[in-house]
Design a protein around this motif. Structure first.
Motif, PDB file in Angstrom:
ATOM      1  N   HIS A 129      66.055-154.918  38.260  1.00 28.57           N
ATOM      2  CA  HIS A 129      65.317-153.892  39.007  1.00 28.57           C
ATOM      3  C   HIS A 129      66.130-152.605  38.982  1.00 28.57           C
ATOM      4  O   HIS A 129      67.290-152.594  38.547  1.00 28.57           O
ATOM      5  N   HIS A 131      66.335-148.223  40.694  1.00 32.88           N
ATOM      6  CA  HIS A 131      65.877-147.190  41.624  1.00 32.88           C
ATOM      7  C   HIS A 131      66.655-145.918  41.312  1.00 32.88           C
ATOM      8  O   HIS A 131      67.748-145.969  40.725  1.00 32.88           O
ATOM      9  N   GLU A 135      73.852-146.443  44.261  1.00 37.18           N
ATOM     10  CA  GLU A 135      73.952-147.538  45.235  1.00 37.18           C
ATOM     11  C   GLU A 135      75.336-148.174  45.199  1.00 37.18           C
ATOM     12  O   GLU A 135      75.945-148.304  44.146  1.00 37.18           O
ATOM     13  N   TYR A 137      77.023-151.832  46.819  1.00 37.02           N
ATOM     14  CA  TYR A 137      76.930-153.068  47.589  1.00 37.02           C
ATOM     15  C   TYR A 137      78.304-153.414  48.152  1.00 37.02           C
ATOM     16  O   TYR A 137      79.307-153.260  47.454  1.00 37.02           O
ATOM     17  N   HIS A 164      76.045-149.161  41.473  1.00 35.94           N
ATOM     18  CA  HIS A 164      74.953-149.019  40.510  1.00 35.94           C
ATOM     19  C   HIS A 164      74.604-147.537  40.389  1.00 35.94           C
ATOM     20  O   HIS A 164      74.403-146.858  41.402  1.00 35.94           O
ATOM     21  N   HIS A 170      69.764-153.459  37.258  1.00 36.79           N
ATOM     22  CA  HIS A 170      70.767-154.428  37.703  1.00 36.79           C
ATOM     23  C   HIS A 170      70.085-155.680  38.238  1.00 36.79           C
ATOM     24  O   HIS A 170      68.900-155.661  38.580  1.00 36.79           O
TER      25      HIS A 170
HETATM   26 ZN    ZN Z   1      69.801-151.808  43.720  1.00 38.10          ZN
END
Ligand code: ZN
Length: 198
Positions: A129, A131, A135, A137, A164, A170
């Motif tokens: 996916h 976006h 990002e 995590y 990301h 990813h």
């Molecule tokens: Zn993501």
């Protein structure tokens, strides 16, 4: 919203901020949110949240306070799922969920930053996916295999981070333990959503 709910969500906000301050990768990623305004979002008690509460994965000392705050706030969370059953299957939806802790539509609202608390159960594959927003995590519990186009695969363990880039596809596969994550977004597309790669 009850006082108990407000206090639990405020504690989770404060523990997330403490974690960002204590984690150089997170502190370097994005500024702390400013002028957060509490929003009266109704609880959405997904079935998956009960599974998360009973099996949150193993934390380390540095992530204990955040993990405990997430568990205490979980019954009051406005939990969401980005995908449909047709996209990811019923099993995935039964073992995953996220809430927007702060951001444009979060429990604490601001337009300049976005943070999610998200979990995935054991043995789940979160398919490719992407976006627009960048990002990072942070794993508060458990460990998982992270894949990203153009990057080395990596096992990310409790207390570690994974970046990301904008629109970089990813995917994540959890091990035999659940993961609880704090996820920060920044940049263009902050108010957008993730999409599965078709
Ligand atoms: Zn993501």
């Amino acid at each position: 919203m009850t006082n108990t709910a407000q206090e639990a969500l405020a504690q989770l906000r404060d523990e997330a901020i403490a974690l960002i301050k204590a984690t150089p990768d997170l502190a370097a990623f994005a500024p702390l949110p400013a002028n957060l305004k509490p929003a009266d979002l109704p609880p959405v008690p997904l079935a998956a949240v009960d599974r998360f509460i009973s099996n949150p994965g193993t934390h380390i000392p540095a992530t204990a306070a955040f993990t405990n705050a997430a568990l205490a706030a979980a019954p009051f969370g406005h939990w969401r799922q980005t995908y449909t059953e047709a996209e990811v299957g019923a099993h995935f939806l039964a073992h995953y969920g996220w809430l927007e802790l702060w951001g444009p539509t979060g429990h604490f609202q601001c337009d300049s930053a976005r943070a999610y608390v998200a979990f995935w159960g054991p043995g789940l594959h979160y398919d490719w996916h992407f976006h627009q927003a960048e990002e990072i995590y942070f794993l508060a519990t458990g460990e998982a295999l992270f894949k990203a186009e153009g990057a080395e695969d990596a096992i990310i363990r409790t207390g570690q981070t994974r970046l990301h880039a904008s629109n970089q596809p990813h995917a994540t596969t959890t091990s035999d333990s659940s993961i609880l994550t704090l996820v920060l977004w920044r940049g263009e597309g902050l108010a957008g959503n993730a999409r599965m790669q078709s």
